[in-house]
Design an enzyme around this catalytic site. Structure first.
Site, short mmCIF file in Angstrom:
data_model
loop_
_atom_site.label_atom_id
_atom_site.label_comp_id
_atom_site.label_asym_id
_atom_site.label_seq_id
_atom_site.Cartn_x
_atom_site.Cartn_y
_atom_site.Cartn_z
N LYS A 27 -0.99 7.66 -8.17
CA LYS A 27 -1.55 6.37 -8.58
C LYS A 27 -1.28 5.32 -7.51
O LYS A 27 -0.14 4.86 -7.36
CB LYS A 27 -0.97 5.89 -9.91
N GLY B 255 8.20 0.77 -5.67
CA GLY B 255 7.67 -0.54 -6.05
C GLY B 255 8.82 -1.48 -6.37
O GLY B 255 9.93 -1.31 -5.87
N THR C 186 11.76 -3.61 -8.38
CA THR C 186 12.89 -3.22 -9.22
C THR C 186 12.55 -3.42 -10.71
O THR C 186 12.92 -2.61 -11.55
CB THR C 186 14.15 -4.01 -8.82
N ALA C 187 11.77 -4.48 -11.01
CA ALA C 187 11.42 -4.74 -12.42
C ALA C 187 10.61 -3.58 -12.99
O ALA C 187 10.91 -3.08 -14.09
CB ALA C 187 10.64 -6.05 -12.52
N GLU D 269 12.24 4.15 -5.58
CA GLU D 269 12.50 3.41 -4.33
C GLU D 269 12.10 1.98 -4.61
O GLU D 269 10.91 1.70 -4.80
CB GLU D 269 11.66 3.98 -3.17
N CYS E 205 10.12 -3.42 2.15
CA CYS E 205 11.33 -3.30 1.36
C CYS E 205 12.58 -3.27 2.24
O CYS E 205 13.66 -3.62 1.79
CB CYS E 205 11.27 -2.05 0.51
N GLU F 132 14.60 -11.15 -3.41
CA GLU F 132 13.59 -10.57 -2.52
C GLU F 132 12.37 -11.48 -2.52
O GLU F 132 11.82 -11.77 -3.59
CB GLU F 132 13.20 -9.17 -2.99
P1 NAD Z 1 4.97 -3.10 -8.17
O1 NAD Z 1 6.23 -2.60 -8.80
O2 NAD Z 1 4.30 -4.27 -8.74
O3 NAD Z 1 3.90 -1.92 -8.13
C1 NAD Z 1 4.15 -0.63 -7.58
C2 NAD Z 1 3.25 0.38 -8.23
O4 NAD Z 1 3.57 0.45 -9.61
C3 NAD Z 1 1.76 0.03 -8.17
O5 NAD Z 1 1.01 1.21 -8.04
C4 NAD Z 1 1.52 -0.61 -9.52
O6 NAD Z 1 0.18 -0.54 -9.91
C5 NAD Z 1 2.41 0.26 -10.39
N1 NAD Z 1 2.79 -0.36 -11.67
C6 NAD Z 1 2.84 -1.67 -12.00
N2 NAD Z 1 3.23 -1.81 -13.28
C7 NAD Z 1 3.47 -0.56 -13.76
C8 NAD Z 1 3.92 -0.04 -15.01
N3 NAD Z 1 4.21 -0.83 -16.03
N4 NAD Z 1 4.07 1.30 -15.12
C9 NAD Z 1 3.82 2.11 -14.08
N5 NAD Z 1 3.37 1.68 -12.88
C10 NAD Z 1 3.20 0.36 -12.73
O7 NAD Z 1 5.35 -3.31 -6.64
P2 NAD Z 1 4.41 -3.82 -5.47
O8 NAD Z 1 4.22 -5.29 -5.63
O9 NAD Z 1 3.20 -2.94 -5.35
O10 NAD Z 1 5.31 -3.49 -4.20
C11 NAD Z 1 6.30 -4.36 -3.76
C12 NAD Z 1 7.68 -3.90 -4.18
O11 NAD Z 1 7.86 -2.55 -3.79
C13 NAD Z 1 8.78 -4.67 -3.52
O12 NAD Z 1 9.80 -4.96 -4.43
C14 NAD Z 1 9.29 -3.71 -2.45
O13 NAD Z 1 10.60 -3.96 -2.04
C15 NAD Z 1 9.10 -2.41 -3.11
N6 NAD Z 1 9.02 -1.33 -2.13
C16 NAD Z 1 10.07 -0.48 -2.01
C17 NAD Z 1 10.04 0.52 -1.08
C18 NAD Z 1 11.20 1.46 -0.96
O14 NAD Z 1 11.02 2.52 -0.39
N7 NAD Z 1 12.37 1.14 -1.47
C19 NAD Z 1 8.94 0.68 -0.25
C20 NAD Z 1 7.87 -0.20 -0.39
C21 NAD Z 1 7.93 -1.20 -1.35
#
Ligand code: NAD
Length: 477
Positions: free
Chosen positions: A175, A228, A230-231, A250, A284, A381
């Site tokens: 996804k 994605g 942390t929340a 992650e 990240c 962040e």
């Molecule tokens: P996000 O958590 O909003 O979304 C990530 C993914 O989760 C997307 O595909 C989104 O559609 C999906 N998603 C959203 N709500 C969901 C739910 N309720 N259930 C299941 N899936 C859901 O994050 P983002 O804004 O896309 O990315 C930014 C964040 O990702 C930042 O906090 C960043 O630090 C983190 N990140 C971490 C790494 C790592 O390897 N640690 C790498 C890249 C990004």
């Protein structure tokens, strides 16, 4: 309207969504809608998971390892054949500078090659137990893996989940984030054309909550591999608890960049701006908290600010561009709120802070000084091109402040004192560290976070372990 594939990819073919919802794709450099992607419905999720489950049982799980490896090598080759088109697509979809997009497509191909090689080298152990008998262990695949990825590095992160999961014998439902689905749909197609059987990799663009929740709670999904915020990671962990699904997370970061007075200041200061501003700070691993030993604070800041001002901000399609726009107006607004709050509290904006261009979601790389440990910009962040710099006096104070963060993903330590470097590497609470460098990601090495930065590891052989169950078998002597 578009020449991109905008449907779901299920059971080996492009498929219309049952729900009829669409997601606009906006080019962050022009603010214009350039494509509409179909959004998967709950029924589509079920169809994709059922298909992946069948493909697991009937096709992929029992395929000879060498054959599985051959297919993964073919996928790497197929990615390279369309690498320029993929890079252009990614650049347009999220505003990524084209030179970065090209590097990330190549990284995706290398990831498939690495795990193609790993298929035939990943094995269990024999363990002497009892009298005459022995144990042997098997690394067995789990079944259907749900891979949920973010928009900041869409292609390489998709590859670094899909490739090891497939290599270990699982099937995958991928996804992508709603802002960046295009390269994921293409990956599904290209992999199938390269020989991956139908159903082994399904791609479901769609809204996070709707598609994500259905996927995460589907009884046939055995493991969720999420990258994605942390929340959302925390929510997935709660949903996965229902039937004890395996998870790897992650998540976010607030990584330190530590500069001791004995370091090569020139090198540290000239390379540090890109360790936070690359990808417009939407990284990240971004080194957003810079800790500088007080006696070199002034010269370091001067050089850091000068190097920041030289960064090429602009149209992502130009080869020389280093910093493109942020992914969306909302993402830029968040960064601007942090900057406004810092200004209001009397913090110094030593560089940037404004919008460099009228059109596009651009924001200048911004350097904040005189920040305090309780400032939000220091603790949270931001996920935009904003860095904070603070001095430190002793190692003790430094470690206390560094480890006060709830995050622990990445970080850099700059020193020429070997013993100090080793001491710091041991004591900084972080999953990934680099000494006299800013590098965080290596295909061959484990990547992941401590504390609220995550759970489990991507990349390296650690990822293969994370996509298998460890089975122990006793053989009587
Ligand atoms: P996000 O958590 O909003 O979304 C990530 C993914 O989760 C997307 O595909 C989104 O559609 C999906 N998603 C959203 N709500 C969901 C739910 N309720 N259930 C299941 N899936 C859901 O994050 P983002 O804004 O896309 O990315 C930014 C964040 O990702 C930042 O906090 C960043 O630090 C983190 N990140 C971490 C790494 C790592 O390897 N640690 C790498 C890249 C990004």
């Amino acid at each position: 309207m578009s020449h991109f594939q905008t449907q779901l990819f299920i059971n080996g073919g492009l498929t219309d969504s049952g729900g009829g919802k669409r997601i606009n794709q906006i080019n962050p450099a022009t603010e214009e809608v350039f494509a509409e992607v179909q959004s998967a419905s709950a029924q589509d999720v079920d169809k994709a998971v059922q298909g992946a489950h069948q493909a697991y049982e009937k096709q992929w799980r029992d395929l000879a390892p060498q054959k599985r490896a051959d297919i993964l090598f073919s996928i790497a080759h197929a990615i390279r054949e369309i690498s320029e088109a993929l890079a252009q697509m990614e650049s347009q979809n999220i505003g990524k500078p084209i030179s970065d997009a090209r590097d990330e497509v190549e990284l995706g191909a290398r990831i498939f090659e690495y795990y193609a090689g790993a298929v035939t080298k990943f094995c269990g152990q024999t363990i002497p137990v009892g009298r005459g008998g022995f144990d042997f262990t098997l690394r067995v695949p789990m079944g259907v893996v749900a891979a949920i990825v973010p928009w900041n590095f869409p292609f390489p992160i998709a590859c670094w989940k899909v490739a090891p999961a497939l290599a270990a014998g699982n099937t995958v439902v991928l996804k992508p984030a709603s802002q960046s689905p295009l390269s994921a749909i293409t990956l599904g197609q290209v992999a199938h054309q390269a020989g991956l059987p139908a159903g082994v990799l399904q791609v479901l663009p769609g809204a996070g909550k709707e598609v994500g929740d259905t996927l995460v709670t589907h009884p046939l999904v055995r493991k969720i591999s999420f990258t994605g915020s942390t929340a959302v990671g925390s929510r997935i962990m709660q949903l996965a608890a229902g039937d004890i699904k395996r998870i790897s997370l992650e998540l976010g970061g607030k990584s330190p960049n530590i500069i001791f007075a004995d370091a090569d200041i020139e090198q540290a200061a000239s390379t540090s701006p890109m360790s936070v501003f690359a990808n417009a700070g939407q990284d990240c691993c971004a080194r957003t908290r810079v800790f500088v030993e007080r006696k070199i604070l002034e010269p370091f800041v001067e050089k850091f600010v000068a190097a920041t001002r030289q960064l090429q901000v602009g149209n992502p399609s130009r080869a020389e561009t280093q910093i493109g726009p942020l992914v969306s107006a909302a993402q830029r607004a968040t960064s601007e709120e942090f900057i406004a709050e810092a200004r209001k509290a009397g913090r110094k904006v030593a560089a940037g802070g404004g919008r460099p261009l009228d059109k596009g979601f651009y924001l200048e790389p911004t350097v904040l000084l005189d920040v305090e440990p309780e400032d939000r910009c220091w603790k949270e962040e931001i996920f935009g091109p904003v860095v904070c710099i603070r001095p430190f006096d002793t190692e003790e104070q430094l470690l206390r402040e560094v480890n006060a963060s709830p995050y622990g993903l990445s970080g850099s330590i700059w020193t020429n004192d070997l013993k100090r470097a080793i001491r710091m590497a041991r004591l900084v609470e972080s999953g990934v560290l680099s000494i006299n460098s800013h590098s965080s990601v290596h295909v061959e090495a484990p990547f992941g976070g401590f504390k609220q930065s995550g759970l489990g590891r991507d990349l390296g052989m650690a990822a293969m372990e994370g996509y298998t169950e460890l089975k122990n078998v006793y053989v009587a002597g």
